[in-house]
Scaffold this motif. Sequence first.
Motif, PDB file in Angstrom:
ATOM      1  N   GLY A 118      -1.117   2.121   1.965  1.00 18.85           N
ATOM      2  CA  GLY A 118      -0.820   2.456   3.350  1.00 18.85           C
ATOM      3  C   GLY A 118       0.440   1.801   3.862  1.00 18.85           C
ATOM      4  N   VAL A 119       0.653   0.530   3.519  1.00 21.94           N
ATOM      5  CA  VAL A 119       1.854  -0.170   3.970  1.00 21.94           C
ATOM      6  C   VAL A 119       3.092   0.506   3.403  1.00 21.94           C
ATOM      7  CG1 VAL A 119       3.147  -2.329   3.805  1.00 21.94           C
ATOM      8  CG2 VAL A 119       0.709  -2.365   4.335  1.00 21.94           C
ATOM      9  N   LEU A 120       3.024   0.901   2.131  1.00 21.15           N
ATOM     10  CA  LEU A 120       4.172   1.572   1.527  1.00 21.15           C
ATOM     11  C   LEU A 120       4.461   2.896   2.214  1.00 21.15           C
ATOM     12  CD1 LEU A 120       3.634   0.958  -2.302  1.00 21.15           C
ATOM     13  CD2 LEU A 120       5.371  -0.044  -0.828  1.00 21.15           C
ATOM     14  N   PHE A 121       3.410   3.668   2.513  1.00 24.31           N
ATOM     15  CA  PHE A 121       3.604   4.926   3.222  1.00 24.31           C
ATOM     16  C   PHE A 121       4.352   4.685   4.531  1.00 24.31           C
ATOM     17  CE2 PHE A 121       0.127   6.915   0.665  1.00 24.31           C
ATOM     18  CZ  PHE A 121       0.808   8.074   0.333  1.00 24.31           C
ATOM     19  N   GLU A 122       3.851   3.752   5.298  1.00 26.04           N
ATOM     20  CA  GLU A 122       4.464   3.509   6.605  1.00 26.04           C
ATOM     21  C   GLU A 122       5.850   2.893   6.480  1.00 26.04           C
ATOM     22  OE1 GLU A 122       1.932   3.248  10.371  1.00 26.04           O
ATOM     23  OE2 GLU A 122       1.433   1.499   9.139  1.00 26.04           O
ATOM     24  N   PHE A 123       6.009   2.013   5.513  1.00 27.05           N
ATOM     25  CA  PHE A 123       7.312   1.391   5.311  1.00 27.05           C
ATOM     26  C   PHE A 123       8.383   2.443   5.063  1.00 27.05           C
ATOM     27  CE2 PHE A 123      10.379   0.075   2.049  1.00 27.05           C
ATOM     28  CZ  PHE A 123      11.095  -0.888   2.752  1.00 27.05           C
ATOM     29  N   PHE A 124       8.146   3.327   4.104  1.00 27.73           N
ATOM     30  CA  PHE A 124       9.146   4.338   3.782  1.00 27.73           C
ATOM     31  C   PHE A 124       9.321   5.331   4.930  1.00 27.73           C
ATOM     32  CE2 PHE A 124       8.322   3.056  -0.683  1.00 27.73           C
ATOM     33  CZ  PHE A 124       9.636   2.825  -1.063  1.00 27.73           C
ATOM     34  N   SER A 125       8.228   5.703   5.575  1.00 28.31           N
ATOM     35  CA  SER A 125       8.330   6.652   6.690  1.00 28.31           C
ATOM     36  C   SER A 125       9.229   6.105   7.796  1.00 28.31           C
ATOM     37  CB  SER A 125       6.937   6.968   7.247  1.00 28.31           C
ATOM     38  OG  SER A 125       6.146   7.613   6.276  1.00 28.31           O
ATOM     39  N   VAL A 139       5.014   7.560  -3.332  1.00 31.15           N
ATOM     40  CA  VAL A 139       4.912   7.734  -1.890  1.00 31.15           C
ATOM     41  C   VAL A 139       5.603   9.033  -1.511  1.00 31.15           C
ATOM     42  CG1 VAL A 139       5.545   6.823   0.369  1.00 31.15           C
ATOM     43  CG2 VAL A 139       4.818   5.264  -1.451  1.00 31.15           C
ATOM     44  N   THR A 140       4.885   9.900  -0.827  1.00 28.42           N
ATOM     45  CA  THR A 140       5.469  11.141  -0.337  1.00 28.42           C
ATOM     46  C   THR A 140       5.934  10.907   1.085  1.00 28.42           C
ATOM     47  OG1 THR A 140       3.948  12.423  -1.720  1.00 28.42           O
ATOM     48  CG2 THR A 140       5.070  13.600   0.053  1.00 28.42           C
ATOM     49  N   ALA A 141       7.203  10.574   1.220  1.00 26.24           N
ATOM     50  CA  ALA A 141       7.773  10.283   2.539  1.00 26.24           C
ATOM     51  C   ALA A 141       8.840  11.318   2.846  1.00 26.24           C
ATOM     52  CB  ALA A 141       8.370   8.874   2.559  1.00 26.24           C
TER      53      ALA A 141
END
Length: 1008
Positions: free
Chosen positions: A705-712, A763-765
């Motif tokens: 989750g952190v990676l998703f939000e980080f890249f987004s 991660v799909t960002a």
Amino acid sequence: MPTMLCCWGNGSFGQLGLGEDGVSEPLPFRRAPEAPGGPEVVLVACGERHSLLLRADGSVASCGDNAQGQLGRRLPPGQRRAHVPEQIQALETQTIVHMSCGKEHSLAVCNNGRVFSWGAGAFGQLGTGELKERLIPKKVDGLSKYKIIQVACGNYHSIALTKDGRVFSWGQNTHGQLGLGKEVTNQARPQQISALDGIPLAQVAAGGSQSFALSLSGVVYGWGKNNAHQLGLSQADPKEQIFKPHSIAALRKLDVIYVSCGDEHTAVLTQNGSVFTFGDDSAGQLGRSSSALKTGPEKLDSVDGPVSHLACGSYHTVCISASGQLISFGHGLQQHNGSGPSSSKSDRRPCFNISALVSPNELLGFRVKRIFAGPYVTFATVLRTQDSAYANTATSMETLPKISMMDRALMEKWLLATAESVMRQTAKREIEAIFSSSPCLAASFLKPRSAMETGCCVAVDLQKAREMLEELATRDWIAGRIFSSLLDNLIPALPLNSPHQEALSSFLLLPECCAALEAQKMQHLAIPFAKAVNGLSKRSLDILEKCWSFLPASHLDRIVQMLKKVVLSQLPCYSYYPACQVLLPLLEVLKKLYKVNKRANCKLPLSNFYIDEIRQIINPFADLARWHVWVEAMIVKANAQDTLVRNRLLRKGELPKLPVFPLRVRRKNLVEDTLRKLSQVEDISLKMQLLIEFEGEMPGHETGGVLFEFFSYVFEEMVQPDYGMFMCCEQNSPIWFPSRPSVEKNKYLFFGILCGLSMFNRVTAYVPFPLAAFKKLLGKKPTLDDLKELSPVLGRSLQAVLDYEHDDFETSHELTYNISWDNVDVDLIPNGSSVAVNNSNKKEFVNKYVDYVFNKSVEGIFQEFKRGFYKVLDERMVAFFEPQELMDVAIGNANYDWELYEKNTVYWGIYSETHPTVRMFWKVFHELTLADKKGFLLFVLGSDRVPVVGMDSLKLTIHSHKSLSEEHIPEAQICFHLLLLPPYSTTGKLKEKLLQAIENNRGFGKQL
């Protein structure tokens, strides 16, 4: 009626066999007194001063000079010549079927395929390993493993063709006449000509210092001396020596069926009976009426009607017409006015006379069957006209022994062979011989010459092969013999570095063989086949891929489906090393076929290459995780997080050691901290699992989750117009690189690294790039369609330019090669503002416009972006993707299936799919706008894009929580794709709170 042998020419050394009073005019051959009425002569071979006569019973007689032992028999003391032919006693136990003579050496082939040689051997032309003359025939031991069917001798070199299609050469190589390469010296033992491997040959031929091989398809390969253009090469390739077999382009479309060589000239016979000559014409031996110098093959128009046989002497050529009439041109040595072929040709050219050697009147009352020419003599077998009904009408080609091949009659014989019968044992040997040899396999399924399509490089009939192989496979013993022959012999010997199309025919036939056999045997054949394809040299692979592109869709798909089946059979091994390695060559070949199919305008739907069953066998996410050594990385990552906590408590070092890539940033300065850290990190760390840590916070165990939000968040901020890195041509259009960036160039490098890290960490960002960006990453050129995506208004305008066909184009459009892009005027060509666009150049104008937008205007900064991207990812692996596929993997897609999303949802706690709150939730959800549905995905998942594997991979979990009431808004834990849904009492309440949660879902660091 028996035939008679006539001869004429220079018989001063007794090579005519007419006795010491031998004459040069045509005269019926006088048989030796000890063999009156004996077997007729069926073949004559002539050296410079000697001749060999092969009789129908397989015995060989010789006559002429014996100074170098070329007669193969001892003469009485003091006698150096034999004016009357006598049998070679050393060969009397052998049945000879073929023979040839060099200048002073001789070769003979017996019916069991053994070769005997004798005569001069100073250059190794005898093939025995000795560099001296031999008076008595000796077997050539270097060829004992093979069955020889043809031999041909040049002045000082020899060539042999085997029953299984191999070609060997030995002797002098001063001019490259052995075909073994420039670095090879004279060879005293037979050497295989690897450049001809795999080609189904019909004939080998040799002249003074030139050599030829003719394929069954009519392709002529030449090598050796070319000083007089005797190889038939075009003016564009005037080399005087060719050291390896070279396909003669000028003969490719002539449908050649026979080749004959003189000392420095060559003649070929075609399927329709035409004769083409080329090379030295100093004695008129080319039969040309014009004195103009023409170096290439030229048709002999002076011969009336089709020709059935031809033969070349050193300075003359002889043909037989279909009606049995003999035509000759050139002259023998005694008429030669110069000092040899090296003399000035302009001084030595005689007046053209097609009957210079023999007048047709001298053979009145005879029909000529076959013709044989030596350097200065000619032999002919003839019948009296009244006996012509008995004449053998076979052409020169039809008299040649042939390599092994299968036809319908032979196949029927195999199918009828009963167990333990002699016929079956013979059949097994025949099957093994054909299916162990690439040339023989190809020869068995060659297309008729008339069926060859112009420009098509597929010479074999794959449909015929499919039908016959499937029929053969109905007999287990035949299938087993074919399988072992292919696996043990043919595949290991496949030609991997051939420049010739014909040599690669087996690569087209092997998939048909594999498919015809049962699944288990297919598996064992397909894997080494794939390894062989991957082992091809670039030149050979280019040829094979060209052949694939010409295949009908059904045959191309045959190869694809065969490989897919074998991949499926091997998938259970994919998680075990090294067993999983067997998949790599199969997938590599599928990749090659996929690219060929794309270049051929998709003869097959792209879906034909997909292996749908993979989903039932493996978990794509688990597989991708294995690709990154995910299991090990997760353990290391968990240990690293524990180390971080422990070190903080003990006030020790801040960061764990790699192999994780820890990125420590501040929430308030997320982007700038990220870029600063990336500028300091070593490249090796980029390929390790990314671990995000926030200053001032205790790290927690997260699962994505952190990676998703980080890249987004990072991507969202960096693509904003205010940030200055990217431009938008129109509202809601994709972003693009500006021609005049307002940020430092290295930021594009870091942005590329971030995009690579996002993909590497699964991660799909979403980054709103157009498809053109992914085309460029894969080295493909964007088109006008891409410009329509980037700027719909501009794209439509340029399309209108292309579509406008009226004569008033210039006045109605007033366009020049000067354009405005990114608020800058640019000339697309030098002085473009002064060059008007019109109907004739508008296509070029549009192409240059597109090229400027996507390439020239962004060349520097896009290259930095691309360099950063591939700092993280393996470019070879990324090359497996098509642009659209890469785009889907990188940023996801918008292929939403909301019904499937609901179907896959899991319920915890008090909830089930029949719970009233759940029913209300889905009713509200399906009534939301697309924008709100995407917002919900962002709320619970961290991304509003669909992963490349589809909606089926998105499994939402809905859970109740005792601390939540209907006054609370829903909460999400994106690490687990979990929705904490309060038990609302009404639909209105649920909708109000859900929309509130979606709208508040902005900013980095919500509940995990």
